[in-house]
Design an enzyme around this catalytic site. Sequence first.
Site, PDB file in Angstrom:
ATOM      1  CD  GLN A  75      -0.913   2.640   6.345  1.00  0.00           C
ATOM      2  OE1 GLN A  75      -1.560   3.276   5.521  1.00  0.00           O
ATOM      3  NE2 GLN A  75      -1.293   1.449   6.770  1.00  0.00           N
ATOM      4  CB  SER A  76       3.742   4.887   0.592  1.00  0.00           C
ATOM      5  OG  SER A  76       3.797   5.692  -0.564  1.00  0.00           O
ATOM      6  CG  ASN A  77      -0.492   9.460   1.966  1.00  0.00           C
ATOM      7  OD1 ASN A  77      -1.458   8.848   2.418  1.00  0.00           O
ATOM      8  ND2 ASN A  77       0.234  10.300   2.703  1.00  0.00           N
ATOM      9  CB  CYS A  79       2.693   3.061  -2.566  1.00  0.00           C
ATOM     10  SG  CYS A  79       4.496   3.178  -2.682  1.00  0.00           S
TER      11      CYS A  79
END
Length: 337
Positions: A75-77, A79
Amino acid sequence: MTGPAYPERVELARTPTPLVALERMGAELGVELWAKRDDLTGVELSGNKVRKLEFLLADAIAAGADTVITGGGEQSNHCRATALAATRLGLRSVLLLRCRDPETPPPTRGNILLGRLAGADIVWIDQPTWSRRTEAFEEHAERLRGDGRRPYIIPEGGSNAVGSWGYVRCAEELTTELAALSPARTTVIYACGSGGTGAGLIVGAKLFGWGERGIAVAGVNVCDDRDYFVRAIGAIARDMIDRYELDIALADSDIDIVDGYVGAGYARSRPEELALAVTLARREALIVDPVYTGKALFGLASELARDRSRFGDRVVFLHTGGIYGVFPAAESYSDQL
Ligand SMILES: *Cc1c(COP(=O)(O)O)cnc(C)c1O
Protein backbone atom coordinates in the site's frame (compact mmCIF):
# COMPACT_ATOMS: atom_id res chain seq x y z
CA MET A 1 15.30 35.53 3.68
CA THR A 2 17.29 34.51 0.63
CA GLY A 3 16.60 30.88 -0.12
CA PRO A 4 19.13 28.30 -1.23
CA ALA A 5 19.71 27.56 -4.93
CA TYR A 6 17.19 24.79 -5.46
CA PRO A 7 17.72 22.17 -8.18
CA GLU A 8 15.31 22.00 -11.14
CA ARG A 9 11.69 21.34 -10.13
CA VAL A 10 8.41 20.55 -11.88
CA GLU A 11 5.25 21.80 -10.21
CA LEU A 12 3.04 18.97 -8.97
CA ALA A 13 2.09 19.89 -5.39
CA ARG A 14 -0.38 22.49 -4.13
CA THR A 15 1.93 24.62 -2.04
CA PRO A 16 2.34 26.35 0.33
CA THR A 17 0.22 24.00 2.41
CA PRO A 18 -1.70 25.54 5.32
CA LEU A 19 -0.48 25.63 8.92
CA VAL A 20 -3.57 25.26 11.09
CA ALA A 21 -4.15 25.37 14.87
CA LEU A 22 -5.57 22.23 16.53
CA GLU A 23 -6.93 23.82 19.70
CA ARG A 24 -9.11 21.00 20.99
CA MET A 25 -6.52 18.27 20.46
CA GLY A 26 -3.81 20.59 21.81
CA ALA A 27 -5.77 21.15 25.01
CA GLU A 28 -6.10 17.40 25.35
CA LEU A 29 -2.36 16.82 24.91
CA GLY A 30 -1.35 19.85 27.01
CA VAL A 31 0.59 21.71 24.33
CA GLU A 32 0.00 24.40 21.72
CA LEU A 33 -0.63 22.16 18.73
CA TRP A 34 -0.55 22.99 15.03
CA ALA A 35 -0.72 20.86 11.90
CA LYS A 36 1.25 21.54 8.73
CA ARG A 37 -1.21 20.11 6.24
CA ASP A 38 0.99 18.31 3.73
CA ASP A 39 -1.91 15.92 3.29
CA LEU A 40 -3.30 18.85 1.28
CA THR A 41 -0.59 18.82 -1.39
CA GLY A 42 -3.32 17.48 -3.69
CA VAL A 43 -6.12 14.94 -3.85
CA GLU A 44 -4.78 12.00 -5.83
CA LEU A 45 -1.26 13.36 -5.24
CA SER A 46 -1.85 13.86 -1.50
CA GLY A 47 1.01 13.69 1.00
CA ASN A 48 4.75 14.16 1.34
CA LYS A 49 5.94 12.14 -1.67
CA VAL A 50 4.66 14.77 -4.11
CA ARG A 51 7.13 17.35 -2.82
CA LYS A 52 10.00 14.92 -3.44
CA LEU A 53 8.67 13.94 -6.86
CA GLU A 54 8.75 17.58 -7.97
CA PHE A 55 12.55 17.38 -7.87
CA LEU A 56 12.95 13.69 -8.79
CA LEU A 57 10.79 13.88 -11.90
CA ALA A 58 12.46 17.12 -13.02
CA ASP A 59 15.73 15.18 -12.79
CA ALA A 60 14.20 12.22 -14.69
CA ILE A 61 13.01 14.51 -17.49
CA ALA A 62 16.40 16.26 -17.64
CA ALA A 63 17.99 12.81 -18.00
CA GLY A 64 15.72 12.08 -20.97
CA ALA A 65 13.77 9.30 -19.22
CA ASP A 66 10.47 7.96 -20.54
CA THR A 67 9.76 5.53 -17.68
CA VAL A 68 10.28 5.66 -13.91
CA ILE A 69 10.90 2.61 -11.76
CA THR A 70 10.34 2.56 -8.02
CA GLY A 71 9.06 0.27 -5.29
CA GLY A 72 7.65 -0.06 -1.81
CA GLY A 73 5.16 -1.89 0.40
CA GLU A 74 1.91 -3.14 -1.08
CA GLN A 75 0.00 0.00 0.00
CA SER A 76 2.90 2.36 -0.71
CA ASN A 77 1.85 6.02 -0.84
CA HIS A 78 5.12 6.76 -2.59
CA CYS A 79 4.39 4.29 -5.41
CA ARG A 80 0.86 5.59 -5.88
CA ALA A 81 2.10 9.19 -6.01
CA THR A 82 4.90 8.24 -8.42
CA ALA A 83 2.46 6.49 -10.77
CA LEU A 84 0.09 9.47 -10.85
CA ALA A 85 2.80 12.12 -11.10
CA ALA A 86 4.56 10.20 -13.89
CA THR A 87 1.36 9.90 -15.88
CA ARG A 88 0.65 13.60 -15.39
CA LEU A 89 4.03 14.34 -17.00
CA GLY A 90 3.62 11.85 -19.85
CA LEU A 91 5.98 9.26 -18.39
CA ARG A 92 5.32 5.57 -17.76
CA SER A 93 5.85 3.90 -14.40
CA VAL A 94 6.86 0.47 -13.13
CA LEU A 95 6.16 -0.26 -9.45
CA LEU A 96 7.85 -3.14 -7.61
CA LEU A 97 5.45 -3.81 -4.76
CA ARG A 98 6.34 -6.09 -1.86
CA CYS A 99 3.81 -8.65 -0.68
CA ARG A 100 3.82 -11.96 1.17
CA ASP A 101 3.23 -14.14 -1.88
CA PRO A 102 3.57 -12.68 -5.41
CA GLU A 103 1.55 -15.66 -6.71
CA THR A 104 -1.50 -14.36 -4.81
CA PRO A 105 -1.14 -10.57 -4.75
CA PRO A 106 -3.34 -8.45 -2.48
CA PRO A 107 -6.68 -7.09 -3.74
CA THR A 108 -6.76 -4.00 -5.94
CA ARG A 109 -7.80 -1.41 -3.39
CA GLY A 110 -6.49 1.76 -1.74
CA ASN A 111 -3.19 2.92 -3.22
CA ILE A 112 -2.93 -0.17 -5.46
CA LEU A 113 -6.21 0.78 -7.13
CA LEU A 114 -5.08 4.38 -7.68
CA GLY A 115 -1.74 3.26 -9.12
CA ARG A 116 -3.47 0.91 -11.53
CA LEU A 117 -5.98 3.58 -12.51
CA ALA A 118 -3.00 5.77 -13.45
CA GLY A 119 -1.70 2.95 -15.67
CA ALA A 120 1.31 1.82 -13.65
CA ASP A 121 2.86 -1.55 -14.45
CA ILE A 122 2.82 -3.38 -11.11
CA VAL A 123 5.37 -6.14 -10.47
CA TRP A 124 4.75 -8.12 -7.28
CA ILE A 125 7.91 -9.11 -5.42
CA ASP A 126 8.55 -11.09 -2.25
CA GLN A 127 10.47 -10.04 0.87
CA PRO A 128 13.80 -11.63 -0.21
CA THR A 129 13.68 -9.72 -3.50
CA TRP A 130 12.85 -6.54 -1.58
CA SER A 131 15.93 -7.09 0.58
CA ARG A 132 18.02 -6.71 -2.58
CA ARG A 133 15.83 -4.00 -4.09
CA THR A 134 18.66 -1.86 -5.45
CA GLU A 135 19.66 -4.74 -7.76
CA ALA A 136 16.02 -5.58 -8.51
CA PHE A 137 15.38 -1.98 -9.64
CA GLU A 138 18.53 -2.13 -11.79
CA GLU A 139 17.51 -5.46 -13.35
CA HIS A 140 14.16 -4.00 -14.34
CA ALA A 141 15.87 -0.95 -15.75
CA GLU A 142 18.15 -3.17 -17.83
CA ARG A 143 15.16 -5.10 -19.15
CA LEU A 144 13.47 -1.84 -20.17
CA ARG A 145 16.64 -0.58 -21.86
CA GLY A 146 16.62 -3.82 -23.84
CA ASP A 147 13.13 -2.85 -25.08
CA GLY A 148 14.43 0.56 -26.17
CA ARG A 149 13.01 2.43 -23.20
CA ARG A 150 14.83 5.02 -21.09
CA PRO A 151 14.25 4.19 -17.42
CA TYR A 152 14.98 6.37 -14.37
CA ILE A 153 15.21 4.71 -10.96
CA ILE A 154 13.64 6.42 -7.94
CA PRO A 155 14.68 4.84 -4.63
CA GLU A 156 12.27 3.69 -1.92
CA GLY A 157 10.23 6.62 -0.63
CA GLY A 158 11.90 9.00 -3.09
CA SER A 159 14.46 9.43 -0.34
CA ASN A 160 17.76 10.61 -1.75
CA ALA A 161 19.71 13.84 -2.18
CA VAL A 162 17.42 14.98 -5.03
CA GLY A 163 13.98 14.16 -3.61
CA SER A 164 14.75 15.52 -0.16
CA TRP A 165 14.85 19.05 -1.59
CA GLY A 166 11.08 18.81 -1.39
CA TYR A 167 11.38 19.05 2.37
CA VAL A 168 13.84 21.92 2.22
CA ARG A 169 11.01 23.77 0.45
CA CYS A 170 8.58 22.70 3.16
CA ALA A 171 11.03 23.99 5.80
CA GLU A 172 11.15 27.29 3.92
CA GLU A 173 7.35 27.55 4.07
CA LEU A 174 7.37 26.74 7.78
CA THR A 175 10.03 29.38 8.42
CA THR A 176 7.68 32.05 7.03
CA GLU A 177 4.56 30.60 8.68
CA LEU A 178 6.15 30.27 12.13
CA ALA A 179 7.66 33.78 11.92
CA ALA A 180 4.09 35.10 11.79
CA LEU A 181 3.27 33.52 15.19
CA SER A 182 4.36 34.74 18.62
CA PRO A 183 7.84 33.42 19.52
CA ALA A 184 7.75 30.06 21.30
CA ARG A 185 10.03 27.08 21.68
CA THR A 186 8.75 24.88 18.86
CA THR A 187 9.28 21.33 17.61
CA VAL A 188 8.25 20.08 14.18
CA ILE A 189 7.27 16.40 14.51
CA TYR A 190 7.14 14.07 11.51
CA ALA A 191 6.68 10.37 10.78
CA CYS A 192 9.91 8.78 9.56
CA GLY A 193 9.78 5.85 7.11
CA SER A 194 12.65 6.08 4.66
CA GLY A 195 14.36 9.24 5.88
CA GLY A 196 13.97 11.73 3.01
CA THR A 197 11.44 13.91 4.79
CA GLY A 198 13.69 14.04 7.84
CA ALA A 199 16.82 14.77 5.79
CA GLY A 200 15.12 17.62 3.92
CA LEU A 201 13.71 19.16 7.10
CA ILE A 202 17.04 18.94 8.92
CA VAL A 203 18.98 20.45 6.02
CA GLY A 204 16.28 23.13 5.73
CA ALA A 205 16.47 23.81 9.47
CA LYS A 206 20.19 24.51 9.08
CA LEU A 207 19.78 26.65 5.95
CA PHE A 208 17.00 28.75 7.49
CA GLY A 209 18.58 29.15 10.93
CA TRP A 210 15.96 27.28 12.94
CA GLY A 211 18.38 26.75 15.82
CA GLU A 212 18.56 30.51 16.49
CA ARG A 213 14.78 30.75 16.12
CA GLY A 214 14.15 28.07 18.77
CA ILE A 215 12.69 25.59 16.28
CA ALA A 216 13.66 21.91 16.57
CA VAL A 217 12.85 18.90 14.38
CA ALA A 218 12.04 15.40 15.67
CA GLY A 219 11.04 12.26 13.78
CA VAL A 220 9.00 9.34 15.08
CA ASN A 221 10.24 6.20 13.32
CA VAL A 222 7.56 3.81 12.07
CA CYS A 223 10.02 1.00 11.29
CA ASP A 224 13.64 0.07 12.08
CA ASP A 225 15.19 1.99 14.99
CA ARG A 226 16.92 5.18 16.04
CA ASP A 227 20.44 4.11 15.01
CA TYR A 228 19.21 3.07 11.58
CA PHE A 229 17.65 6.47 10.93
CA VAL A 230 20.52 8.51 12.34
CA ARG A 231 22.64 6.72 9.72
CA ALA A 232 20.06 6.84 6.89
CA ILE A 233 19.10 10.49 7.38
CA GLY A 234 22.73 11.45 7.97
CA ALA A 235 23.78 9.77 4.71
CA ILE A 236 21.10 11.55 2.65
CA ALA A 237 21.72 14.93 4.28
CA ARG A 238 25.50 14.67 3.86
CA ASP A 239 25.02 13.67 0.24
CA MET A 240 22.92 16.83 -0.26
CA ILE A 241 25.57 18.96 1.46
CA ASP A 242 28.34 17.51 -0.75
CA ARG A 243 26.53 17.41 -4.09
CA TYR A 244 25.02 20.88 -3.82
CA GLU A 245 27.96 22.41 -1.92
CA LEU A 246 25.78 23.65 0.92
CA ASP A 247 27.52 25.83 3.48
CA ILE A 248 26.24 23.93 6.53
CA ALA A 249 27.61 21.24 8.83
CA LEU A 250 25.66 18.29 10.18
CA ALA A 251 26.29 16.32 13.37
CA ASP A 252 24.53 13.09 14.37
CA SER A 253 23.15 15.02 17.35
CA ASP A 254 21.15 17.18 14.90
CA ILE A 255 19.09 14.09 14.05
CA ASP A 256 16.47 13.65 16.77
CA ILE A 257 14.65 10.33 16.39
CA VAL A 258 11.91 9.51 18.89
CA ASP A 259 12.18 5.71 19.01
CA GLY A 260 9.83 3.27 20.74
CA TYR A 261 6.64 3.62 18.68
CA VAL A 262 7.07 1.05 15.92
CA GLY A 263 4.62 -0.95 18.05
CA ALA A 264 3.43 -4.14 16.36
CA GLY A 265 5.70 -3.48 13.35
CA TYR A 266 5.62 -1.61 10.06
CA ALA A 267 2.04 -1.21 8.81
CA ARG A 268 0.67 -3.12 11.82
CA SER A 269 -1.52 -1.13 14.17
CA ARG A 270 -2.21 -1.46 17.86
CA PRO A 271 -5.71 -0.63 19.20
CA GLU A 272 -4.36 2.34 21.20
CA GLU A 273 -2.91 3.90 18.03
CA LEU A 274 -6.23 3.56 16.21
CA ALA A 275 -8.13 4.87 19.24
CA LEU A 276 -6.04 8.05 19.23
CA ALA A 277 -6.58 8.44 15.48
CA VAL A 278 -10.32 8.26 16.12
CA THR A 279 -10.03 10.85 18.90
CA LEU A 280 -8.19 13.22 16.55
CA ALA A 281 -10.80 12.71 13.84
CA ARG A 282 -13.59 13.48 16.33
CA ARG A 283 -11.90 16.55 17.85
CA GLU A 284 -10.48 18.11 14.71
CA ALA A 285 -11.92 16.31 11.67
CA LEU A 286 -8.32 15.48 10.80
CA ILE A 287 -7.64 11.97 9.48
CA VAL A 288 -4.30 10.29 10.14
CA ASP A 289 -3.28 7.05 8.44
CA PRO A 290 -2.51 3.84 10.35
CA VAL A 291 1.00 3.29 8.89
CA TYR A 292 2.74 6.66 9.35
CA THR A 293 0.95 9.68 10.75
CA GLY A 294 -1.14 7.64 13.20
CA LYS A 295 2.03 6.20 14.74
CA ALA A 296 3.71 9.60 14.84
CA LEU A 297 0.67 11.06 16.59
CA PHE A 298 0.68 8.22 19.11
CA GLY A 299 4.40 8.76 19.71
CA LEU A 300 3.84 12.49 20.21
CA ALA A 301 0.97 11.95 22.68
CA SER A 302 2.89 9.27 24.61
CA GLU A 303 6.01 11.43 24.91
CA LEU A 304 3.94 14.41 26.07
CA ALA A 305 2.19 12.26 28.67
CA ARG A 306 5.62 11.37 30.02
CA ASP A 307 7.13 14.87 29.77
CA ARG A 308 5.02 17.89 28.87
CA SER A 309 8.04 20.00 27.96
CA ARG A 310 9.79 17.38 25.78
CA PHE A 311 8.99 19.36 22.61
CA GLY A 312 8.83 22.92 23.98
CA ASP A 313 5.67 25.02 24.13
CA ARG A 314 4.50 24.62 20.56
CA VAL A 315 4.32 21.47 18.46
CA VAL A 316 3.87 21.46 14.70
CA PHE A 317 2.62 18.05 13.62
CA LEU A 318 3.69 17.57 10.00
CA HIS A 319 0.78 15.75 8.41
CA THR A 320 2.52 13.79 5.67
CA GLY A 321 -0.68 12.31 4.18
CA GLY A 322 -1.55 8.65 3.69
CA ILE A 323 -5.33 8.89 3.67
CA TYR A 324 -5.73 6.08 1.12
CA GLY A 325 -4.16 3.70 3.64
CA VAL A 326 -7.19 4.14 5.89
CA PHE A 327 -9.57 2.26 3.60
CA PRO A 328 -7.72 -1.08 3.28
CA ALA A 329 -7.49 -1.04 7.12
CA ALA A 330 -11.21 -0.42 7.59
CA GLU A 331 -11.89 -3.62 9.55
CA SER A 332 -9.20 -2.85 12.13
CA TYR A 333 -11.11 0.29 13.18
CA SER A 334 -14.38 -1.56 13.85
CA ASP A 335 -13.84 -1.82 17.64
CA GLN A 336 -13.14 1.93 17.81
CA LEU A 337 -16.22 3.20 16.02
C1 LIG B 1 6.36 7.90 3.10
C2 LIG B 1 5.54 8.50 4.18
C3 LIG B 1 6.13 9.00 5.35
C4 LIG B 1 7.60 8.86 5.63
O1 LIG B 1 8.38 9.75 4.89
P1 LIG B 1 9.89 9.35 4.57
O2 LIG B 1 10.40 10.51 3.84
O3 LIG B 1 9.82 8.11 3.75
O4 LIG B 1 10.59 9.10 5.86
C5 LIG B 1 5.33 9.60 6.28
N1 LIG B 1 4.01 9.68 6.11
C6 LIG B 1 3.39 9.20 5.01
C7 LIG B 1 1.92 9.29 4.93
C8 LIG B 1 4.14 8.59 4.01
O5 LIG B 1 3.52 8.11 2.93
